[in-house]
Scaffold this active site. Structure first.
Site, PDB file in Angstrom:
ATOM      1  N   GLY A  17      14.877 -19.565  16.455  1.00 47.42           N
ATOM      2  CA  GLY A  17      14.323 -19.939  15.017  1.00 47.42           C
ATOM      3  C   GLY A  17      13.272 -18.838  14.679  1.00 47.42           C
ATOM      4  O   GLY A  17      13.528 -17.584  14.626  1.00 47.42           O
ATOM      5  N   GLU A  39      19.240 -16.276  18.431  1.00 45.76           N
ATOM      6  CA  GLU A  39      19.243 -16.948  16.934  1.00 45.76           C
ATOM      7  C   GLU A  39      20.048 -16.503  16.267  1.00 45.76           C
ATOM      8  O   GLU A  39      20.509 -14.992  16.223  1.00 45.76           O
ATOM      9  CB  GLU A  39      17.751 -16.766  16.484  1.00 45.76           C
ATOM     10  CG  GLU A  39      17.598 -17.302  15.099  1.00 45.76           C
ATOM     11  CD  GLU A  39      17.962 -18.921  14.998  1.00 45.76           C
ATOM     12  OE1 GLU A  39      18.807 -19.204  14.047  1.00 45.76           O
ATOM     13  OE2 GLU A  39      17.347 -19.641  15.780  1.00 45.76           O
ATOM     14  N   ASP A  60      23.889 -15.042  19.274  1.00 46.61           N
ATOM     15  CA  ASP A  60      24.726 -16.204  19.483  1.00 46.61           C
ATOM     16  C   ASP A  60      24.598 -16.751  20.815  1.00 46.61           C
ATOM     17  O   ASP A  60      24.937 -15.905  21.767  1.00 46.61           O
ATOM     18  CB  ASP A  60      25.968 -16.397  18.997  1.00 46.61           C
ATOM     19  CG  ASP A  60      26.788 -17.482  18.895  1.00 46.61           C
ATOM     20  OD1 ASP A  60      26.301 -18.655  19.387  1.00 46.61           O
ATOM     21  OD2 ASP A  60      27.797 -17.630  18.436  1.00 46.61           O
ATOM     22  N   VAL A  61      24.083 -17.903  21.216  1.00 43.17           N
ATOM     23  CA  VAL A  61      23.962 -18.413  22.652  1.00 43.17           C
ATOM     24  C   VAL A  61      25.219 -18.778  23.083  1.00 43.17           C
ATOM     25  O   VAL A  61      25.319 -18.750  24.317  1.00 43.17           O
ATOM     26  CB  VAL A  61      23.155 -19.603  22.521  1.00 43.17           C
ATOM     27  CG1 VAL A  61      21.650 -19.271  22.187  1.00 43.17           C
ATOM     28  CG2 VAL A  61      23.660 -20.772  21.631  1.00 43.17           C
ATOM     29  N   CYS A  81      18.821 -30.562  16.191  1.00 43.94           N
ATOM     30  CA  CYS A  81      18.853 -31.917  16.292  1.00 43.94           C
ATOM     31  C   CYS A  81      19.694 -32.443  15.303  1.00 43.94           C
ATOM     32  O   CYS A  81      19.897 -33.984  15.136  1.00 43.94           O
ATOM     33  CB  CYS A  81      17.447 -32.315  16.123  1.00 43.94           C
ATOM     34  SG  CYS A  81      16.554 -32.278  14.561  1.00 43.94           S
TER      35      CYS A  81
END
Length: 383
Positions: A17, A39, A60-61, A81
């Site tokens: 973030g 992020e 990107d993870v 979430c």
């Protein structure tokens, strides 16, 4: 187990973030040698780069090879979430959906990097089966901390960490009125700040108790020296030709108090805009105690673009329905929180997110962490 941090911590942050984790590390007094961030939101990255150009932005993870971070000290993150939150209709209640897939990248990063410490955060409202799954994968039970202890908002979050002996933070007793730039709140604490707060609607705030809004006293001239809402004006508004102690060398050099409402306390005194401002007070109370209140004449109220709400006997009417509201009787403009006020709810520095549109600022802030909660947890690191 203590670790050698003579050169500073090496930190791997997933779903980074706006880099609230970096703010928290600084606030906890922990030096950082490297901070690697994953992020994909371009606006969040822009905010992060503005404040911390040294952060390594990696994207990107889902495509990351975390083995390159072997020897790092701390893994932090909170996967979105959105898929699990109780606020989402048809939310996922098992870990085999998109939310679970994103979380597993955190687990993968922990295994591949071998970070000594980790901190994972997510919403308190997620389903118990998902909480149990996270606990099983990470090997620890969550700690629930309400941001209300360190900020002006009610925001319950779960934190899974192997940082030892983390306790609840002490209550700083910060209230909503303490973080406002102006206006009057009708509640002590804000509701949890989320990305949806930018679309706050007064009726929803009253009925559904979400998306905190603030009342701005609206004062306009009435016949015979009285204002609607019980505000009494002492005399006509002075002009630059007024006489008395306010004038020195043809200049007005003092505040001109022309009226009051309520009991006339420090925050309820009305001043003329033709005089000097009262002294600004950082530690003043609510209403006008910090800045003073100033009477501005408006000839035709209907020309205003914003709606005026009248509080009478502790009730306000909205869309034809009456609601109880904890405000003094009078007229008000109801507004959403400003970006700076939203930052303060998350205990971020003022204007931390400046440089992108307000819409994106609200979104980035809502997706972020309450910094002082994270800083509190980091203070338990054995360094």
């Amino acid at each position: 187990m203590r670790i050698d941090t003579s050169k500073g911590f090496k930190v791997l942050s997933l779903f980074d973030g706006i880099s609230c984790g970096m703010v928290a590390l600084e606030r906890a007094g922990i030096s950082v040698e490297r901070y690697v961030a994953y992020e994909i939101d371009k606006y969040a990255i822009k905010v992060s780069q503005k404040n911390y150009p040294q952060i390594e932005q990696m994207g990107d993870v889902t495509t990351a090879d975390f083995t390159q971070y072997k020897g790092f000290d701390l893994l932090i993150g909170g996967s979105p979430c959105t898929y699990w939150s109780i606020a989402k209709k048809g939310r996922e209640i098992t870990p085999d959906g998109v939310g679970g897939q994103l979380f597993m990248h955190f687990v993968r990063a922990l295994k591949e990097s071998g970070c000594k410490y980790f901190l994972y955060e997510n919403n308190y409202s997620i389903h118990k089966d998902i909480k149990a799954f996270i606990s099983e994968q990470l090997g620890v039970e969550p700690i629930m901390i309400n941001s209300a202890l360190v900020s002006a908002q009610q925001r319950k979050r779960c934190y899974w960490t192997n940082i030892p002996n983390v306790q609840q933070p002490k209550d700083k007793r910060i209230l909503l009125k303490d973080i406002l730039e102006s206006g009057i709140p009708w509640q002590e604490k804000s509701y949890a700040y989320t990305t949806r707060c930018q679309a706050a609607i007064f009726k929803d705030t009253l009925e559904k108790h979400r998306h905190t809004m603030v009342a701005e006293p609206f004062i306009y001239q009435r016949p015979h020296g009285f204002n609607k809402g019980g505000i009494k004006i002492k005399s006509k508004m002075p002009t630059v030709t007024a006489t008395g102690s306010f004038i020195h060398n043809n200049y007005i050099i003092e505040p001109i108090r022309i009226g009051q409402y309520g009991n006339g306390g420090q925050g309820q005194r009305i001043y003329s805009p033709y005089g000097k401002s009262v002294a600004l007070s950082a530690n003043g109370g609510g209403q006008g105690a910090k800045t003073g209140l100033y009477l501005i004449s408006i000839d035709e109220t209907p020309k205003l673009k914003c709606k005026i709400y009248t509080v009478n006997n502790g009730c306000v009417e909205c869309n034809g329905k009456s609601y109880f509201i904890n405000l003094p009787d009078g007229d008000y403009i109801i507004r959403k929180l400003t970006p700076v006020e939203a930052e303060r709810l998350q205990t971020l520095p003022d204007n931390y997110t400046e440089g992108i549109s307000n819409t994106q600022r609200y979104k980035c802030i809502g997706n972020g962490w309450t910094v002082d909660v994270i800083a509190h947890i980091f203070k338990y690191l054995e360094v």
